[in-house]
Design a protein around this motif. Structure first.
Motif, PDB file in Angstrom:
ATOM      1  N   ASP A 253       0.957  34.793  -5.029  1.00 20.52           N
ATOM      2  CA  ASP A 253       1.896  35.533  -4.187  1.00 20.52           C
ATOM      3  C   ASP A 253       1.262  35.922  -2.848  1.00 20.52           C
ATOM      4  O   ASP A 253       0.073  36.235  -2.776  1.00 20.52           O
ATOM      5  N   LYS A 254       2.108  35.952  -1.808  1.00 21.28           N
ATOM      6  CA  LYS A 254       1.572  36.219  -0.477  1.00 21.28           C
ATOM      7  C   LYS A 254       1.009  37.628  -0.312  1.00 21.28           C
ATOM      8  O   LYS A 254       0.197  37.865   0.568  1.00 21.28           O
TER       9      LYS A 254
ATOM     10  N   GLU B  60       0.642  31.012  -1.005  1.00 21.32           N
ATOM     11  CA  GLU B  60       1.744  31.110  -0.043  1.00 21.32           C
ATOM     12  C   GLU B  60       1.418  32.190   0.990  1.00 21.32           C
ATOM     13  O   GLU B  60       0.539  33.017   0.784  1.00 21.32           O
TER      14      GLU B  60
ATOM     15  N   ASP C 208       5.181  33.429  -7.130  1.00 25.91           N
ATOM     16  CA  ASP C 208       4.802  34.850  -7.008  1.00 25.91           C
ATOM     17  C   ASP C 208       3.865  35.277  -8.127  1.00 25.91           C
ATOM     18  O   ASP C 208       3.954  36.417  -8.613  1.00 25.91           O
TER      19      ASP C 208
HETATM   20 CA    CA Z   1       8.216  36.141  -2.961  1.00 29.06          CA
END
Ligand code: CA
Ligand code: C2E
Ligand code: CA
Ligand code: CA
Length: 279
Positions: free
Chosen positions: A202-203, A236, A180
């Motif tokens: 982080d997404k 991610e 993250d």
């Molecule tokens: Ca997360």
């Protein structure tokens, strides 16, 4: 007006009771879930952005609740952290992931690095290093095939101690990554003293790649920063072709997300990797 106020008050009270009740139900259930075997792991492939090869998987925990069905970790990991249950649950996750990875290797799958999430309370626990060592010894997994994902939260609490603990993990031959990345407040200058191998974008920064120039600037800055620190970088939450091509063109090394695969139960993961021994 007075009546209305009273009703509102009752309404909010009922709402609050409902969420506290849910929390108590889950908390109570957590205590028995581990002994009852209600947890399982699913595995999400990590893919090399340049070769397309799956080089690793992230282990993610699921709770098959006898009454409420499948419960995701976002709902119970925070409770497990608060209650201290995370230490026992985390140890189960670590051991199960190591045993699974060794079983895949024994079945003839190409060797994979398995990533395990370690929450702050678990990372701080005095016996963490010992527990990792024991999980490796008992499963017969070589340390080079294990990675721990820690969040910036770990570092925030006590920088010096976090760095010392990370060094002990590294000395065992186990890799570390910062999960993250960009959502916490770890100082950039601290980053250079961490014995880590990978930064994970982080997404929330990945979602709008191709649509938001702000998120594109953040993602490409993290990629540049990682590379200047000689770290690998993984994104991610990659869901679209557009996101993948942005990341590839901007030099990101690895990706993980629904575009390639959702997290899968062990047999499906093995089938995806097409192990001759498992067909
Ligand atoms: Ca997360
Ligand atoms: P995380 O470590 O950031 O894991 C990534 C989350 O994103 C996972 O959710 C994963 O299923 C989800 N995801 C993967 N690909 C995509 C995608 O393309 N799009 C979107 N929107 N989401 C995607 P999950 O499995 O619900 O886990 C949530 C969080 O719970 C994890 O976030 C991690 O912080 C925590 N967690 C999961 N398993 C464990 C565990 O064994 N131990 C600890 N301490 N925490 C865990
Ligand atoms: Ca993670
Ligand atoms: Ca993450």
């Amino acid at each position: 007006a007075k009546d209305k106020g009273k009703n509102n008050c009752q309404f909010y009270t009922r709402e609050m009771n409902a969420s506290i009740e849910e929390k108590l139900v889950l908390l109570e259930g957590l205590r028995n879930a581990l002994d009852d075997g209600q947890f399982r792991l699913v595995y999400q492939p990590k893919v090399d952005l340049h070769t397309g090869r799956v080089f690793g998987v992230e282990a993610l925990v699921r709770w098959d609740h006898p009454e409420h069905g499948v419960i995701g970790p976002d709902r119970f990991i925070p409770l497990a952290e608060e209650s201290g249950m995370i230490v026992a649950l985390g140890e189960w996750v670590l051991r199960t992931a190591c045993v699974q990875n060794r079983a895949w290797q024994d079945a003839g799958l190409p060797p994979l690095c398995i990533s395990v999430n370690v929450s702050p309370r678990q990372f701080e626990e005095a016996r963490l290093v010992e527990r990792v060592q024991q999980a490796l010894a008992d499963s017969g997994l070589a340390p080079e095939w294990l990675e721990l994902e820690v969040t910036e939260g770990v570092i925030m609490r006590d920088l010096q101690q976090a760095v010392a603990k990370m060094a002990q993990v590294r000395a065992m031959g186990v890799s570390l990554s910062i999960d993250d990345f960009g959502t916490g407040y770890s100082s950039l200058s601290a980053l250079k003293s961490f014995p880590i191998s990978t930064l994970k974008i982080d997404k929330s920064f990945v979602r709008d790649l191709g649509r938001s120039s702000g998120d594109e600037a953040i993602a490409s800055s993290i990629i540049g920063l990682a590379h200047r620190l000689r770290l690998r970088v993984i994104a991610e939450g990659v869901e679209t072709e557009q996101q993948r091509s942005f990341l590839r063109e901007n030099g990101c090394d690895e990706m993980q997300g629904y575009l390639f695969s959702r997290p899968l139960p062990p047999a499906q993961l093995a089938a995806l990797l097409n192990a001759p021994a498992m067909q």
